[in-house]
Design a protein around this motif. Structure first.
Motif, PDB file in Angstrom:
ATOM      1  N   SER A   1       1.016   6.658  -7.045  1.00 28.41           N
ATOM      2  CA  SER A   1      -0.217   7.318  -7.504  1.00 28.41           C
ATOM      3  C   SER A   1      -0.764   8.130  -6.346  1.00 28.41           C
ATOM      4  CB  SER A   1      -1.228   6.304  -7.988  1.00 28.41           C
ATOM      5  OG  SER A   1      -1.551   5.418  -6.953  1.00 28.41           O
ATOM      6  N   PHE A   2      -0.214   9.281  -6.161  1.00 35.00           N
ATOM      7  CA  PHE A   2      -0.502  10.095  -4.988  1.00 35.00           C
ATOM      8  C   PHE A   2      -1.833  10.822  -5.140  1.00 35.00           C
ATOM      9  CE2 PHE A   2      -0.031  13.819  -2.234  1.00 35.00           C
ATOM     10  CZ  PHE A   2       0.321  13.183  -1.060  1.00 35.00           C
ATOM     11  N   SER A   3      -2.831  10.419  -4.348  1.00 33.49           N
ATOM     12  CA  SER A   3      -4.097  11.149  -4.274  1.00 33.49           C
ATOM     13  C   SER A   3      -4.735  10.859  -2.918  1.00 33.49           C
ATOM     14  CB  SER A   3      -5.045  10.742  -5.400  1.00 33.49           C
ATOM     15  OG  SER A   3      -5.528   9.444  -5.186  1.00 33.49           O
ATOM     16  N   LEU A   4      -5.608  11.745  -2.488  1.00 34.90           N
ATOM     17  CA  LEU A   4      -6.211  11.627  -1.165  1.00 34.90           C
ATOM     18  C   LEU A   4      -7.106  10.389  -1.057  1.00 34.90           C
ATOM     19  CD1 LEU A   4      -6.496  12.954   1.585  1.00 34.90           C
ATOM     20  CD2 LEU A   4      -8.460  14.200   0.701  1.00 34.90           C
ATOM     21  N   GLY A   5      -7.821  10.065  -2.122  1.00 35.19           N
ATOM     22  CA  GLY A   5      -8.697   8.894  -2.103  1.00 35.19           C
ATOM     23  C   GLY A   5      -7.922   7.594  -1.936  1.00 35.19           C
ATOM     24  N   ILE A   6      -6.781   7.503  -2.595  1.00 35.11           N
ATOM     25  CA  ILE A   6      -5.970   6.283  -2.481  1.00 35.11           C
ATOM     26  C   ILE A   6      -5.355   6.168  -1.091  1.00 35.11           C
ATOM     27  CG2 ILE A   6      -3.872   5.173  -3.336  1.00 35.11           C
ATOM     28  CD1 ILE A   6      -4.651   6.035  -6.104  1.00 35.11           C
ATOM     29  N   ILE A   7      -4.950   7.289  -0.505  1.00 36.99           N
ATOM     30  CA  ILE A   7      -4.387   7.251   0.856  1.00 36.99           C
ATOM     31  C   ILE A   7      -5.437   6.773   1.851  1.00 36.99           C
ATOM     32  CG2 ILE A   7      -3.474   8.680   2.728  1.00 36.99           C
ATOM     33  CD1 ILE A   7      -2.153  10.414   0.582  1.00 36.99           C
ATOM     34  N   ILE A   8      -6.632   7.335   1.774  1.00 40.11           N
ATOM     35  CA  ILE A   8      -7.709   6.925   2.690  1.00 40.11           C
ATOM     36  C   ILE A   8      -8.108   5.473   2.434  1.00 40.11           C
ATOM     37  CG2 ILE A   8     -10.127   7.346   3.309  1.00 40.11           C
ATOM     38  CD1 ILE A   8      -9.559  10.329   2.805  1.00 40.11           C
ATOM     39  N   GLY A   9      -8.165   5.078   1.161  1.00 38.19           N
ATOM     40  CA  GLY A   9      -8.495   3.687   0.835  1.00 38.19           C
ATOM     41  C   GLY A   9      -7.464   2.707   1.365  1.00 38.19           C
ATOM     42  N   ALA A  10      -6.183   3.055   1.246  1.00 41.34           N
ATOM     43  CA  ALA A  10      -5.127   2.173   1.747  1.00 41.34           C
ATOM     44  C   ALA A  10      -5.181   2.064   3.266  1.00 41.34           C
ATOM     45  CB  ALA A  10      -3.764   2.683   1.293  1.00 41.34           C
ATOM     46  N   LEU A  11      -5.440   3.184   3.941  1.00 43.69           N
ATOM     47  CA  LEU A  11      -5.557   3.145   5.403  1.00 43.69           C
ATOM     48  C   LEU A  11      -6.738   2.283   5.844  1.00 43.69           C
ATOM     49  CD1 LEU A  11      -4.788   6.840   6.369  1.00 43.69           C
ATOM     50  CD2 LEU A  11      -3.355   4.844   6.760  1.00 43.69           C
ATOM     51  N   LEU A  12      -7.870   2.439   5.184  1.00 41.20           N
ATOM     52  CA  LEU A  12      -9.045   1.631   5.525  1.00 41.20           C
ATOM     53  C   LEU A  12      -8.827   0.150   5.219  1.00 41.20           C
ATOM     54  CD1 LEU A  12     -11.958   3.959   4.358  1.00 41.20           C
ATOM     55  CD2 LEU A  12     -11.219   3.453   6.695  1.00 41.20           C
ATOM     56  N   PHE A  13      -8.166  -0.122   4.080  1.00 41.85           N
ATOM     57  CA  PHE A  13      -7.891  -1.515   3.718  1.00 41.85           C
ATOM     58  C   PHE A  13      -6.975  -2.171   4.743  1.00 41.85           C
ATOM     59  CE2 PHE A  13      -5.099  -4.623   1.662  1.00 41.85           C
ATOM     60  CZ  PHE A  13      -6.048  -5.559   1.279  1.00 41.85           C
ATOM     61  N   ASN A  14      -5.916  -1.470   5.144  1.00 44.94           N
ATOM     62  CA  ASN A  14      -4.975  -2.048   6.119  1.00 44.94           C
ATOM     63  C   ASN A  14      -5.618  -2.209   7.494  1.00 44.94           C
ATOM     64  OD1 ASN A  14      -2.755  -2.464   4.444  1.00 44.94           O
ATOM     65  ND2 ASN A  14      -2.157  -0.332   4.600  1.00 44.94           N
TER      66      ASN A  14
ATOM     67  N   SER B   1       0.829  -1.206   0.000  1.00 46.11           N
ATOM     68  CA  SER B   1       0.000   0.000   0.000  1.00 46.11           C
ATOM     69  C   SER B   1       0.865   1.258   0.000  1.00 46.11           C
ATOM     70  CB  SER B   1      -0.956   0.000   1.184  1.00 46.11           C
ATOM     71  OG  SER B   1      -0.240   0.087   2.396  1.00 46.11           O
ATOM     72  N   LEU B   2       2.018   1.219   0.652  1.00 46.81           N
ATOM     73  CA  LEU B   2       2.925   2.365   0.593  1.00 46.81           C
ATOM     74  C   LEU B   2       3.449   2.583  -0.822  1.00 46.81           C
ATOM     75  CD1 LEU B   2       4.954   2.019   3.903  1.00 46.81           C
ATOM     76  CD2 LEU B   2       3.290   3.779   3.312  1.00 46.81           C
ATOM     77  N   LEU B   3       3.748   1.506  -1.517  1.00 44.45           N
ATOM     78  CA  LEU B   3       4.192   1.646  -2.905  1.00 44.45           C
ATOM     79  C   LEU B   3       3.088   2.222  -3.791  1.00 44.45           C
ATOM     80  CD1 LEU B   3       6.251  -1.632  -3.371  1.00 44.45           C
ATOM     81  CD2 LEU B   3       7.116   0.704  -3.364  1.00 44.45           C
ATOM     82  N   VAL B   4       1.859   1.787  -3.568  1.00 45.90           N
ATOM     83  CA  VAL B   4       0.736   2.320  -4.348  1.00 45.90           C
ATOM     84  C   VAL B   4       0.554   3.808  -4.052  1.00 45.90           C
ATOM     85  CG1 VAL B   4      -1.782   2.223  -4.575  1.00 45.90           C
ATOM     86  CG2 VAL B   4      -0.449   0.125  -4.603  1.00 45.90           C
ATOM     87  N   ILE B   5       0.670   4.190  -2.787  1.00 47.27           N
ATOM     88  CA  ILE B   5       0.524   5.601  -2.423  1.00 47.27           C
ATOM     89  C   ILE B   5       1.630   6.442  -3.055  1.00 47.27           C
ATOM     90  CG2 ILE B   5       0.688   7.204  -0.472  1.00 47.27           C
ATOM     91  CD1 ILE B   5      -0.787   5.105   1.204  1.00 47.27           C
ATOM     92  N   ILE B   6       2.854   5.950  -3.063  1.00 53.76           N
ATOM     93  CA  ILE B   6       3.978   6.708  -3.617  1.00 53.76           C
ATOM     94  C   ILE B   6       3.813   6.934  -5.112  1.00 53.76           C
ATOM     95  CG2 ILE B   6       6.449   6.576  -4.131  1.00 53.76           C
ATOM     96  CD1 ILE B   6       6.783   5.250  -1.379  1.00 53.76           C
TER      97      ILE B   6
END
Length: 94
Positions: A41-54, A34-39
């Motif tokens: 493709s940086f967007s707020l939706g992906i950050i929140i989605g990765a946090l919720l998924f983890n 998820s950190l690699l995905v955030i790095i």
């Protein structure tokens, strides 16, 4: 003064954050991915989605580890305990 209790469940195995080592490794792989995905493709939706998924994965793995803990207790003890030697020699049938 803070009190520390000794760890008495040494036979259950190592536990990190309430997860066994294999489930903890799976959680760490998920966090790194998820950190690699955030790095990349940086967007707020992906950050929140990765946090919720983890967070959801951690809760699910915690529940799975509790269920596995109870299922392992069932098959621990043998049905018959005996001191009789197990041998294929039959002395009475000569």
């Amino acid at each position: 003064m803070k009190k520390y209790e000794p760890y008495r469940n040494i036979r259950k195995g190592a536990v990190i954050f309430g997860l066994s080592l294999s489930l903890f490794a799976l959680m760490m792989i998920s966090i790194i991915a998820s950190l690699l995905v955030i790095i990349f493709s940086f967007s707020l939706g992906i950050i929140i989605g990765a946090l919720l998924f983890n967070a959801g994965l951690y809760i699910a793995l915690n529940r799975i580890s509790r269920l596995l803990e109870f299922s392992q207790i069932i098959g621990v003890f043998p049905k018959i305990i005996s001191n009789k030697r197990i041998s294929n020699l039959r002395y009475e049938e000569d």
